[in-house]
Motif scaffolding. Sequence first.
Motif, PDB file in Angstrom:
ATOM      1  N   THR A  71       0.852  -1.224  -0.046  1.00  0.00           N
ATOM      2  CA  THR A  71       0.082   0.028   0.072  1.00  0.00           C
ATOM      3  C   THR A  71       0.953   1.391  -0.187  1.00  0.00           C
ATOM      4  O   THR A  71       0.729   2.214  -0.823  1.00  0.00           O
ATOM      5  CB  THR A  71      -0.877   0.005   1.208  1.00  0.00           C
ATOM      6  OG1 THR A  71      -1.802  -1.104   1.215  1.00  0.00           O
ATOM      7  CG2 THR A  71      -1.682   1.467   1.113  1.00  0.00           C
ATOM      8  N   LEU A  72       1.939   1.130   0.623  1.00  0.00           N
ATOM      9  CA  LEU A  72       2.773   2.437   1.030  1.00  0.00           C
ATOM     10  C   LEU A  72       3.429   2.559  -0.474  1.00  0.00           C
ATOM     11  O   LEU A  72       3.575   3.714  -0.901  1.00  0.00           O
ATOM     12  CB  LEU A  72       3.805   2.109   1.917  1.00  0.00           C
ATOM     13  CG  LEU A  72       4.935   3.279   2.065  1.00  0.00           C
ATOM     14  CD1 LEU A  72       4.147   4.599   2.573  1.00  0.00           C
ATOM     15  CD2 LEU A  72       5.656   2.742   3.368  1.00  0.00           C
ATOM     16  N   ILE A  73       3.821   1.348  -1.054  1.00  0.00           N
ATOM     17  CA  ILE A  73       4.493   1.536  -2.411  1.00  0.00           C
ATOM     18  C   ILE A  73       3.549   2.288  -3.412  1.00  0.00           C
ATOM     19  O   ILE A  73       4.054   3.179  -4.048  1.00  0.00           O
ATOM     20  CB  ILE A  73       5.348   0.302  -2.877  1.00  0.00           C
ATOM     21  CG1 ILE A  73       6.156  -0.168  -2.145  1.00  0.00           C
ATOM     22  CG2 ILE A  73       5.507   0.188  -4.376  1.00  0.00           C
ATOM     23  CD1 ILE A  73       6.636  -1.381  -2.213  1.00  0.00           C
ATOM     24  N   ASN A  74       2.492   1.762  -3.397  1.00  0.00           N
ATOM     25  CA  ASN A  74       1.438   2.182  -4.439  1.00  0.00           C
ATOM     26  C   ASN A  74       1.153   3.634  -4.082  1.00  0.00           C
ATOM     27  O   ASN A  74       1.054   4.682  -5.215  1.00  0.00           O
ATOM     28  CB  ASN A  74       0.093   1.512  -4.502  1.00  0.00           C
ATOM     29  CG  ASN A  74       0.453   0.234  -5.148  1.00  0.00           C
ATOM     30  OD1 ASN A  74       1.126  -0.161  -5.995  1.00  0.00           O
ATOM     31  ND2 ASN A  74      -0.328  -0.717  -4.882  1.00  0.00           N
ATOM     32  N   SER A  75       1.191   4.028  -2.858  1.00  0.00           N
ATOM     33  CA  SER A  75       0.693   5.498  -2.417  1.00  0.00           C
ATOM     34  C   SER A  75       2.075   6.349  -3.050  1.00  0.00           C
ATOM     35  O   SER A  75       1.721   7.605  -3.513  1.00  0.00           O
ATOM     36  CB  SER A  75       0.463   5.520  -1.103  1.00  0.00           C
ATOM     37  OG  SER A  75       0.204   6.905  -0.697  1.00  0.00           O
ATOM     38  N   LEU A  88       1.137   2.762 -12.784  1.00  0.00           N
ATOM     39  CA  LEU A  88       1.209   1.610 -11.676  1.00  0.00           C
ATOM     40  C   LEU A  88       0.738   0.275 -12.062  1.00  0.00           C
ATOM     41  O   LEU A  88       0.995  -0.697 -11.458  1.00  0.00           O
ATOM     42  CB  LEU A  88       0.205   1.941 -10.442  1.00  0.00           C
ATOM     43  CG  LEU A  88       0.426   3.320  -9.817  1.00  0.00           C
ATOM     44  CD1 LEU A  88      -0.484   3.797  -8.633  1.00  0.00           C
ATOM     45  CD2 LEU A  88       2.127   3.088  -9.120  1.00  0.00           C
ATOM     46  N   SER A  89       0.098   0.032 -13.382  1.00  0.00           N
ATOM     47  CA  SER A  89      -0.182  -1.316 -14.036  1.00  0.00           C
ATOM     48  C   SER A  89       1.064  -1.904 -14.163  1.00  0.00           C
ATOM     49  O   SER A  89       1.104  -3.312 -14.442  1.00  0.00           O
ATOM     50  CB  SER A  89      -1.127  -1.026 -14.903  1.00  0.00           C
ATOM     51  OG  SER A  89      -0.560  -0.408 -16.209  1.00  0.00           O
ATOM     52  N   LEU A 140       8.039  -1.486 -18.066  1.00  0.00           N
ATOM     53  CA  LEU A 140       8.440  -0.607 -19.162  1.00  0.00           C
ATOM     54  C   LEU A 140       7.464   0.610 -18.610  1.00  0.00           C
ATOM     55  O   LEU A 140       6.540   0.815 -19.041  1.00  0.00           O
ATOM     56  CB  LEU A 140       8.290  -0.990 -20.465  1.00  0.00           C
ATOM     57  CG  LEU A 140       9.182  -2.103 -20.849  1.00  0.00           C
ATOM     58  CD1 LEU A 140       9.087  -2.790 -22.285  1.00  0.00           C
ATOM     59  CD2 LEU A 140      10.716  -1.674 -20.726  1.00  0.00           C
ATOM     60  N   GLN A 141       8.097   1.926 -18.559  1.00  0.00           N
ATOM     61  CA  GLN A 141       7.376   3.006 -18.354  1.00  0.00           C
ATOM     62  C   GLN A 141       7.729   4.279 -19.464  1.00  0.00           C
ATOM     63  O   GLN A 141       8.730   4.008 -20.031  1.00  0.00           O
ATOM     64  CB  GLN A 141       7.983   3.738 -16.851  1.00  0.00           C
ATOM     65  CG  GLN A 141       7.899   3.017 -15.630  1.00  0.00           C
ATOM     66  CD  GLN A 141       6.530   2.925 -15.377  1.00  0.00           C
ATOM     67  OE1 GLN A 141       5.629   3.979 -15.664  1.00  0.00           O
ATOM     68  NE2 GLN A 141       5.937   1.884 -14.890  1.00  0.00           N
ATOM     69  N   MET A 142       6.510   4.674 -19.815  1.00  0.00           N
ATOM     70  CA  MET A 142       6.670   5.638 -21.109  1.00  0.00           C
ATOM     71  C   MET A 142       7.571   7.054 -20.525  1.00  0.00           C
ATOM     72  O   MET A 142       7.482   7.270 -19.306  1.00  0.00           O
ATOM     73  CB  MET A 142       5.293   6.284 -21.401  1.00  0.00           C
ATOM     74  CG  MET A 142       4.558   5.065 -21.960  1.00  0.00           C
ATOM     75  SD  MET A 142       5.335   4.364 -23.348  1.00  0.00           S
ATOM     76  CE  MET A 142       5.294   5.607 -24.731  1.00  0.00           C
TER      77      MET A 142
END
Length: 180
Positions: A71-75, A88-89, A140-142
């Motif tokens: 939860t902390l990472i996603n936040s 995040l996906s 892979l991030q844009m």
Amino acid sequence: MTCLDSSYEKGSISIITLLLLPLSITVFLMVIILGQLIEQRINLDRALDDAALAAAFELDQTPQGFLRAQTLINSLLSHSQISPAIDLSQINITFGPCPHLLSPLDGIVNQTQTVCNFVSTQNAMNQSQGLIYVAIDSGLQMTGSLLFYLSSLLPTSQLSQIHSLAIAGRITPYSARLSQ
């Protein structure tokens, strides 16, 4: 005669300028593009490092600790101020007993040690003993819009995607360590 020599010199300077101007502009644009790519990669690395270190403090080898870490990472990643925003996906969060997780930086994580298996949050909740490291793989991030548009003009799309991996662990009850 001197007038004729002077006009030839002016003509040669014009030709040299005409030839060097596109080259100078190209080099200038390449420096800007490379600088943006490096800056975006550094910002992604920092965001993942910060999230991994913060999550490592939550690892107390209980199911609630793994949920708090995820939860902390996603936040933290969803509220990071980097541009473009982190997708995040594409994020993969895993937990393991040691820091030796390798990635070829192509979006696929390879685990090279059989005794150091990293598992998902759900599996970590079921077998929590010894899992004191968290790994965050960005996938892979844009990249930013300028690099995205330029990559569509080039034969390779490598400019439009970046990848990063951060691993941190809770070594003692009060400290966390980042593994590079």
